[in-house]
Design a protein around this motif. Structure first.
Motif, PDB file in Angstrom:
ATOM      1  N   ILE A 114       0.862  -1.193   0.000  1.00  0.00           N
ATOM      2  CA  ILE A 114       0.000   0.000   0.000  1.00  0.00           C
ATOM      3  C   ILE A 114       0.891   1.233   0.000  1.00  0.00           C
ATOM      4  N   ARG A 115       0.482   2.206  -0.768  1.00  0.00           N
ATOM      5  CA  ARG A 115       1.174   3.499  -0.712  1.00  0.00           C
ATOM      6  C   ARG A 115       0.137   4.608  -0.742  1.00  0.00           C
ATOM      7  N   PHE A 116       0.525   5.743  -0.192  1.00  0.00           N
ATOM      8  CA  PHE A 116      -0.405   6.873  -0.146  1.00  0.00           C
ATOM      9  C   PHE A 116       0.394   8.159  -0.154  1.00  0.00           C
ATOM     10  N   TYR A 161       5.123   4.584   1.651  1.00  0.00           N
ATOM     11  CA  TYR A 161       4.825   3.164   1.505  1.00  0.00           C
ATOM     12  C   TYR A 161       4.602   2.552   2.879  1.00  0.00           C
ATOM     13  N   VAL A 162       3.566   1.781   2.985  1.00  0.00           N
ATOM     14  CA  VAL A 162       3.334   1.022   4.206  1.00  0.00           C
ATOM     15  C   VAL A 162       4.351  -0.112   4.228  1.00  0.00           C
ATOM     16  N   THR A 219      -4.639   6.952  -2.263  1.00  0.00           N
ATOM     17  CA  THR A 219      -4.107   5.662  -1.855  1.00  0.00           C
ATOM     18  C   THR A 219      -4.151   4.699  -3.036  1.00  0.00           C
ATOM     19  N   GLN A 220      -3.188   3.797  -3.065  1.00  0.00           N
ATOM     20  CA  GLN A 220      -3.120   2.766  -4.094  1.00  0.00           C
ATOM     21  C   GLN A 220      -2.677   1.457  -3.443  1.00  0.00           C
ATOM     22  N   VAL A 221      -3.100   0.360  -4.026  1.00  0.00           N
ATOM     23  CA  VAL A 221      -2.738  -0.966  -3.522  1.00  0.00           C
ATOM     24  C   VAL A 221      -2.298  -1.810  -4.713  1.00  0.00           C
ATOM     25  N   ARG A 222      -1.374  -2.688  -4.475  1.00  0.00           N
ATOM     26  CA  ARG A 222      -1.030  -3.687  -5.481  1.00  0.00           C
ATOM     27  C   ARG A 222      -0.781  -5.006  -4.762  1.00  0.00           C
ATOM     28  N   CYS A 223      -0.809  -6.072  -5.535  1.00  0.00           N
ATOM     29  CA  CYS A 223      -0.623  -7.380  -4.914  1.00  0.00           C
ATOM     30  C   CYS A 223       0.418  -8.165  -5.691  1.00  0.00           C
ATOM     31  N   THR A 229      -7.475   6.153  -5.226  1.00  0.00           N
ATOM     32  CA  THR A 229      -8.649   6.320  -4.370  1.00  0.00           C
ATOM     33  C   THR A 229      -8.386   7.528  -3.485  1.00  0.00           C
ATOM     34  N   THR A 230      -9.247   8.513  -3.593  1.00  0.00           N
ATOM     35  CA  THR A 230      -9.031   9.775  -2.882  1.00  0.00           C
ATOM     36  C   THR A 230      -9.997   9.874  -1.708  1.00  0.00           C
TER      37      THR A 230
END
Lengths: 989, 197
Positions: A371-373, A383-384, A409-413, A425-426
């Motif tokens: 996750i990053r934001f 980055y988390v 925020t953004q997520v990747r897997c 995503t705001t």
């Protein structure tokens, strides 16, 4: 021909075979030998060097037909087809036949390239068996063209052999490479029938190499094709080992695609003649390409959890090589997580909760997430830590975010490979109470005439407002023990759209100079209050500035140096024009500026010493980060009319934004009469008087403004000096007149004395009587002068009367005004809307004296009239300057001054009377009765050489609609006269 | 020489143990995946068969392989898994051919059947590898002859297909369970054995 490539194969038997790359090396010289080796040593056989085609063994001829012809009972016609194209070489045939049952073959050799032969001397009506043998045979030097692929950087050795002919020898052979004969020094004669040549392969372009024989006989000439051999040399590089092979299978909808894509990096170069192809191998699947990526399709499904072995083979005409083999579990790339929601909770303003949906069923493998934001507008992602999200989760609570801030925020897997990042995503985090103080500022302005200051308090929202500031609470305390109520200031705050903090005006107050106060302030949003900030306004003059401030530029920065005031100085601040503010550490006395300054811009640098809660006076200096030559020169003009020998130059300073540096001096250049002069004056000068000029000469002048970096020249200004100095002509005339008068007086005196001595004569006496009357009977004289005044019904065309437009003067222009009017009231009626007054004032005309040797210097002040202009007005050049001067003079005369002037002149009259001059007051009797009681008193000093009478004329003119608008030749004069008129109006109002 | 032999044997044993663990782990993961996919496949199958599709799957059909794993020893169990998987392939093929006649060429059922069948073959290969890693010198027993059903009407075809899929799903469930058991049994035991050696 000989190929430089080596092939070897090992065996334990007595036969082996080598596999040439792609094609058999036709017509190349092959060197073949066998090496026997064991643990105890090795030994080579004799080397066989032969043309490669001599090793050829073709198939037997096919389609053999034997035709028995009736006319040839002992002959059989044989027909067959070549087993191989004739381009591989000339085929010779051998035929054998035998009668059935016979154990012996009869052989027939055919030496030519034929496809039919007639057997002869056979027994009629007998069955024969026929067989045919084909053998490839080389020509002498046939015109065969083959292609040889060579590695750039290697040496190519070619051998040319003469076969089956004695027409030429090895000495007659020569080589041609790219239409150029190869130097004989590179030849090696092997024997009488063979020579070789070694050619370094350097260039990329393909070339033809020919072996030819000298045309030493007619046979060679006629069979030139047989005595020439060519080979096309194509050049390239052996394939490089593919590196960094990586493969991926991407997710399609809910499953993994069966398409398996790989890419790799190439190593080494390749040429168009020898292209390299790549083959992607995955177990039994293959795909070839010339690029650096390829894909294979698994049958029906992606081989989940199967071990995949993947490698890439690079191959071209010069060899082949494989990449490292990748053996691992089948990787795949998943889609990023979807349906991401970030939930902002009121109770957790710094920790919004994220939810998402995993992109694929967990049975495909264990997904880990990242996750990053970042705050909107921030260029950097946060980055988390991966260890926090390396589990199979579908929600996560972000931490340590700023309240009331919009975050992306953004997520990747990852399952094998990382997916792409999800869409943005705001979300805005919830409000929290302000966690920092508001920034409070003040401006102080002096109040004239009072020992007070006007203090304006303003505040910026706290840096960490954590919400929308609703109110500011302030308290102004004069002494420590004051317990005042807090004032609440509502902020009708719309939030700043550009991210700047909102500025609020808190309070505007008058403060005694010696009265210090302290302001306390808190900012409040919907959640709570900020920490309290305070600002002290100290008593005026208590805090000294820094001393000896120096500003200079070095290393692309502005440097400051100062001496601290005697008081201990706390951290001070640098303020640089409107650029910004930079704090400086405590105790520093030298620092470079770090603000974004530009060259060629003048900055004002001020250093404020900040004491405990107080701010000292600033010490300021102007400075340039970088100086340059001015972009333009100053504007040059003459401050006054040029004189006979001098002229005063003035110039306007170059605009600041065009100056680009400090002006250190001006260089005045002027040229006239063939000479050029140059004068340098300091940079703070704006005028200079040129002296010792030649009269009646045109001068061109220009000024160079210089900075330390260069100068700029103004445009050229020209002027012409006068032929005579001002008053010079008048002095001559007056002198001559006085001389003449003196002579006349002397003559008259002589006459008087002579009459006294003798009998007086009537003529002389009458002349003296006239003079006496003029001198003594001021009343009569005044009547005469009065008659010369304007606005008379009899249209008295006095040379001194006014233009008649409305105003009048005793000393008018000698010309008659075209606008004279009989009736003042009529005039007012007809010109009331546009014409009020006009006055014509002569400064020093002689009443009734014509012609005047010099143009009368007079000013025409005129209302906005539609009437024709006076001649003087039509020629303003003659009058403009003097007129302006007159106007100025009038402007300065207020009523009080006028009365003083009147008194002075009365005294002067008395004095003159005492001195024997006629000095009369001229009361307006008849004329004054016709005037409006509302009077404008004007004083005129009239002197005449006839009467030498000093007259004070008081004219009374009506004011039209109470206004007094006068148009003058210049704007300034207009203003001045307007003022004057107003003054007069006030005086008599 | 003894020391050298000891080292050499230990290396081989450790490598084999690791290979055992990898093979059974991969087989287990794939069986779970196929089991999950079989659920979706049966749903797709039912959706493609028209009315009374729920009824099709409740009818019993003969000639469908047994989903139960037999054998007591690990080798027998693994061999049983392998042979059972092999037994189903002709039935998959038969069902696919039947559904090819019943469905449009673009039907997702056909592609799902192909994918599922290929995945099942991959599972069989993994089981084979697993077996070979454990018993390199013991060949896997050949499966018995496959008995396909006699010619069927459309209704029978639909019933047959559903039963095959449901039975195979049951087999996959049994395979997963057995593999979990084997993973703890075989691979751990071999580690123990190697250590002792």
């Amino acid at each position: 021909m000989f190929s430089s490539r080596n092939y070897s194969v090992s065996t334990e038997g007595t036969h082996a075979q080598v596999d040439f790359v792609d094609s058999y090396p036709h017509h190349m010289n092959l060197e073949v030998w066998v090496e026997a080796h064991n643990k105890l040593g090795k030994i080579e056989s004799e080397r066989i060097t032969q043309d490669a085609n001599s090793f050829l063994k073709t198939n037997p001829p096919s389609d053999i037909k034997v035709i028995s012809e009736k006319g040839f009972p002992t002959s059989l016609l044989m027909l067959w087809t070549h087993p191989i194209e004739k381009y591989y070489g000339k085929l010779i045939y051998e035929i054998r036949f035998c009668a059935i049952g016979s154990p012996n073959w009869t052989y027939v050799s055919t030496a030519t390239d034929i496809q039919s032969f007639r057997l002869q001397s056979l027994q009629p009506y007998t069955e024969y068996i026929t067989q045919k043998l084909a053998q490839a045979k080389e020509e002498n030097l046939d015109m065969h063209q083959t292609t040889q692929y060579l590695e750039i950087g290697s040496n190519f050795k070619a051998t040319c052999m003469i076969i089956n002919t004695t027409e030429v020898t090895a000495d007659d052979l020569y080589w041609i490479l790219s239409e150029t004969t190869v130097s004989k020094e590179l030849y090696t004669k092997l024997n009488e029938s063979a020579i070789s040549v070694t050619i370094p392969i350097t260039s990329v372009q393909s070339e033809w190499l020919f072996c030819r024989a000298k045309e030493k006989s007619s046979y060679v000439v006629l069979n030139a094709g047989k005595f020439m051999y060519g080979v096309l040399l194509k050049k390239g590089y052996p394939p490089g080992k593919p590196e960094n092979v990586s493969c991926v299978a991407v997710q399609e909808k809910t499953v993994i695609s069966s398409t398996f894509s790989c890419e790799w990096a190439t190593v080494g170069g390749q040429t168009s003649d020898v292209p390299t192809k790549y083959t992607l191998n995955q177990s039994e699947l293959q795909c070839s390409t010339e690029g650096t990526h390829a894909q294979v399709d698994f049958v029906d499904t992606y081989p989940h959890y199967m071990n995949l072995e993947v490698w890439v083979e690079a191959h071209n005409k010069l060899g082949k090589i494989e990449s490292e083999r990748i053996t691992q579990d089948a990787n795949s790339q998943k889609n990023p997580p979807s349906d991401i929601k970030v939930i902002s909770e009121k109770d957790f303003p710094t920790s919004p909760l994220m939810n998402w949906t995993q992109p694929i069923e967990k049975y495909y493998g264990k997904l880990i997430y990242e996750i990053r934001f970042c705050a909107i507008g921030s260029p950097n992602w946060t980055y988390v830590p991966k260890e926090d999200t390396a589990t199979d989760i579908q929600s996560f609570r972000l931490q340590s975010l700023q309240p009331y801030t919009e975050y992306i925020t953004q997520v990747r897997c990852q399952l094998g490979y990382w997916s792409e990042w999800s869409d943005n995503t705001t979300t805005k985090t919830a409000e929290d109470r302000p966690t920092s103080k508001p920034d409070v500022w003040r401006t102080i302005a002096e109040v004239d005439g009072k020992n007070e200051r006007r203090v304006l308090f303003i505040s910026k929202d706290p840096v960490f407002a954590n919400g929308r500031i609703i109110t500011f609470d302030i308290k102004i305390q004069e002494q420590k023990n004051d317990s005042l109520q807090w004032d609440r200031i509502l902020v009708n705050g719309s939030e700043s759209s550009d991210g700047q903090r909102v500025i609020t005006v808190l309070k505007d107050m008058l403060l005694a100079d010696l009265r210090p106060v302290r302001l306390y302030i808190t900012a409040t949003n919907s959640v709570g209050k900020s920490p309290m900030a305070s600002l002290l306004i100290s008593a005026k003059g208590q805090v000294p500035p820094v001393k000896g401030l120096k500003v200079w530029s070095a290393e692309g920065k502005l440097w400051l140096k100062w001496t601290p005031p005697t008081v201990q100085m706390c951290p001070s601040m640098l303020w640089s024009g409107s650029v910004g503010i930079r704090p400086i550490g405590r105790g520093k006395t030298k620092t470079p500026g770090s603000l974004p300054l530009k060259g060629f811009v003048r900055y004002t640098v001020s250093v404020y010493s900040i004491y405990s809660g107080q701010i000292g006076k600033p010490a300021s200096k102007e400075a340039y980060l970088k100086e340059g030559a001015p972009l333009e020169g100053p504007v040059v003009r003459l401050n006054d009319k040029p004189g006979r020998n001098q002229a005063e130059l003035g110039w306007v300073e170059i605009p600041l934004h065009r100056r680009r540096g400090f002006i250190i001096n001006y260089t005045i250049n002027y040229t006239g009469g063939g000479e050029t002069h140059e004068i340098t004056v300091p940079g703070n000068t704006t005028s200079y008087t040129l002296k010792s000029l030649s009269s009646n000469t045109k001068y061109d002048t220009w000024i160079n403004a210089s900075t330390v970096r260069g100068s700029a020249q103004s445009s050229t200004h020209s002027f012409t000096t006068l032929k005579y100095a001002p008053g010079e002509v008048e002095s001559i005339v007056v002198g001559v007149s006085l001389g003449f008068l003196f002579v006349v007086l002397m003559t008259m005196l002589l006459c008087v004395y002579k009459k006294d001595a003798e009998t007086p004569k009537e003529n002389c006496l009458s002349g003296i009587s006239v003079l006496d009357v003029d001198v003594c009977d001021g009343k009569i004289l005044f009547e005469e002068d009065k008659a010369c005044l304007p606005l008379k019904k009899d249209k008295y065309l006095s040379e001194e009367h006014s233009s008649g437009i409305g105003g009048s003067s005793c000393m008018s222009s000698p010309r008659q005004s075209v606008s004279d009017s009989d009736e003042g009231s009529d005039m007012a009626d007809t010109t009331a809307s546009t014409v009020q007054y006009s006055s014509v004032v002569a400064s020093n005309g002689y009443k009734g004296q014509t012609p005047n040797p010099h143009p009368q210097q007079a000013v025409f002040s005129r209302s906005e009239s539609t009437q024709p202009l006076l001649d003087s007005e039509e020629n303003p050049d003659m009058m403009i300057q003097e007129g302006s001067r007159q106007s100025q003079r009038f402007k300065q005369q207020n009523p009080a001054e006028i009365h003083l002037l009147e008194m002075d002149q009365q005294q002067q009259q008395q004095q003159q009377q005492e001195e024997g001059w006629s000095l009369d007051f001229c009361p307006l009797e008849e004329e004054s009765e016709q005037m409006n009681p509302s009077e404008v008193n004007m004083i005129q000093n009239v002197s005449s050489h006839h009467s030498r009478c000093l007259c004070y004329c008081v004219l009374q003119r009506p004011l039209v609609e109470g206004s007094f608008v006068i148009r003058s030749a210049t704007h300034n004069a207009f203003q001045s006269l307007s003022s004057f008129g107003n003054s007069r109006n006030n005086l008599h109002g | 020489m003894l020391v050298m032999a000891f080292d050499s044997s230990r290396t081989v044993a450790a490598s084999r143990n690791q290979q055992c663990g990898n093979s059974v782990q991969q087989s287990l993961k794939l069986s779970r995946l196929l089991q999950r996919e079989s659920v979706d496949l049966i749903k797709t199958y039912k959706a493609s068969q028209g009315e009374m599709s729920e009824l099709f799957c409740k009818v019993s059909v003969n000639n469908v392989p047994d989903p139960n794993i037999s054998g007591l020893e690990p080798s027998e169990k693994i061999a049983s898994i392998y042979t059972h998987l092999q037994e189903f392939f002709p039935h998959f093929k038969w069902v696919y051919e039947q559904q090819t006649d019943l469905q449009l060429p673009t039907s997702p059922l056909l592609s799902d059947l192909r994918r599922f069948s290929a995945g099942s073959r991959n599972l069989a290969n993994l089981i084979n590898n697993f077996y070979q890693s454990l018993f390199p010198n013991v060949p896997l027993p050949e499966g018995g002859p496959t008995t396909l059903p006699p010619p069927q009407n459309i209704f029978q075809q639909k019933v047959y297909g559903c039963v095959v899929l449901k039975t195979f799903k049951e087999l996959l469930s049994n395979v997963s369970r057995e593999l979990r058991s084997l993973k703890s049994q075989v691979c751990r035991r071999s580690t123990h054995t190697n250590t002792l050696f």
